[in-house]
Design a protein around this motif. Structure first.
Motif, mmCIF file in Angstrom:
data_model
loop_
_atom_site.group_PDB
_atom_site.id
_atom_site.type_symbol
_atom_site.label_atom_id
_atom_site.label_comp_id
_atom_site.label_asym_id
_atom_site.label_seq_id
_atom_site.Cartn_x
_atom_site.Cartn_y
_atom_site.Cartn_z
ATOM 1 N N UNK A 23 38.019 5.804 63.708
ATOM 2 C CA UNK A 23 37.694 5.332 62.367
ATOM 3 C C UNK A 23 36.427 4.485 62.406
ATOM 4 N N UNK A 24 35.383 4.957 61.712
ATOM 5 C CA UNK A 24 34.145 4.172 61.581
ATOM 6 C C UNK A 24 34.398 3.142 60.495
ATOM 7 N N UNK A 25 34.595 1.904 60.909
ATOM 8 C CA UNK A 25 35.216 0.930 60.010
ATOM 9 C C UNK A 25 34.245 0.110 59.169
ATOM 10 N N UNK A 26 32.930 0.277 59.369
ATOM 11 C CA UNK A 26 31.970 -0.499 58.570
ATOM 12 C C UNK A 26 32.319 -1.990 58.543
ATOM 13 N N UNK A 27 32.560 -2.536 59.738
ATOM 14 C CA UNK A 27 32.866 -3.969 59.925
ATOM 15 C C UNK A 27 34.236 -4.398 59.398
ATOM 16 N N UNK A 28 35.059 -3.453 58.988
ATOM 17 C CA UNK A 28 36.442 -3.781 58.634
ATOM 18 C C UNK A 28 37.255 -3.848 59.927
ATOM 19 N N UNK A 29 38.307 -4.687 59.976
ATOM 20 C CA UNK A 29 39.070 -4.809 61.220
ATOM 21 C C UNK A 29 39.802 -3.517 61.598
ATOM 22 N N UNK A 30 39.891 -3.279 62.903
ATOM 23 C CA UNK A 30 40.680 -2.167 63.437
ATOM 24 C C UNK A 30 41.781 -2.726 64.327
ATOM 25 N N UNK B 115 45.598 17.151 51.458
ATOM 26 C CA UNK B 115 46.283 17.048 50.168
ATOM 27 C C UNK B 115 45.982 15.726 49.482
ATOM 28 N N UNK B 116 45.770 14.663 50.273
ATOM 29 C CA UNK B 116 45.390 13.374 49.686
ATOM 30 C C UNK B 116 44.447 12.662 50.639
ATOM 31 N N UNK B 117 43.661 11.767 50.055
ATOM 32 C CA UNK B 117 42.723 10.986 50.864
ATOM 33 C C UNK B 117 42.958 9.503 50.625
ATOM 34 N N UNK B 118 42.501 8.715 51.578
ATOM 35 C CA UNK B 118 42.577 7.256 51.517
ATOM 36 C C UNK B 118 41.229 6.726 51.975
ATOM 37 N N UNK B 119 40.841 5.574 51.451
ATOM 38 C CA UNK B 119 39.566 4.980 51.850
ATOM 39 C C UNK B 119 39.780 3.674 52.607
ATOM 40 N N UNK B 120 39.153 3.601 53.775
ATOM 41 C CA UNK B 120 39.075 2.340 54.534
ATOM 42 C C UNK B 120 37.700 2.344 55.188
#
Length: 196
Positions: A106-113, A154-159
């Motif tokens: 996951x390329x998190x764009x500085x969001x925590x992993x 079928x569905x997507x989520x954004x993080x």
């Protein structure tokens, strides 16, 4: 109905069995290929690394059973990712190969992993898996790797970026979140899967 939870050595096996029992169904946890192949519904959970779960599935001769499965099967979290043919995890792992896609970090764009907590799923058409589930409902996620958006999404989520949160190819269904930890809405999704 014979419901099997594949014993992948994961920590969430009992919580999935309890969630299924609350819906009035009995399930068994097993890694015995003959029992898995005769079941009506299969759950493939996964917590940990792709390499450790794939190694266990190879040792127990379960890979072939899953690949040839005609019954409906639900991959949960890592279980969904294993349906792809390759994972970037652990310097690269060959996975089950139902879906022609790689699992990416996951390329998190500085969001925590890892991505931990409640997040929305967005779908664009009705589906039996989403019966009585409003669009943009929130489910509980714990992961650092994703299945990119593809023709089976079928569905997507954004993080930070969009990723597949529910996929389906024929009798293979996958959810990136943990329905067994997602309260009433997760219970509804499990019920929908069991009734498909």
């Amino acid at each position: 109905m014979d419901i099997v939870i594949v014993d992948t050595g994961s920590a969430n096996l009992t919580s999935i069995r309890v969630a299924i029992k609350k819906l009035g169904y009995h399930s068994i946890i097993t890694s015995e290929p003959s029992i898995i192949s005769k079941s009506k519904k299969i759950f493939l959970p996964g917590v940990g690394t792709a390499s450790s779960v794939m190694n266990l599935l190879y040792k127990k001769n379960i890979i072939d059973v899953i690949q040839k499965s005609k019954q409906t099967i639900l991959g949960i979290c890592l279980g969904m990712q294993l349906f792809c043919d390759f994972s970037e995890e652990c310097n690269g792992v060959k996975t089950i190969g139902i879906i022609k896609s790689s699992v990416l970090r996951l390329k998190n764009n500085n969001l925590p992993l890892p991505h931990i907590g409640w997040n929305q799923i967005t779908f664009h058409k009705t589906h039996p898996l989403f019966k009585k589930i409003p669009n943009n409902s929130r489910f509980y996620f714990v992961h650092s790797y994703i299945v990119p958006i593809n023709k089976y999404t079928l569905s997507k989520t954004n993080y930070g970026i969009d990723f597949s949160s529910v996929i389906q190819k024929n009798n293979f269904f996958g959810v990136q979140f943990h329905p067994e930890k997602s309260g009433k809405i997760g219970s509804q999704l499990l019920k929908n899967f069991l009734e498909i």
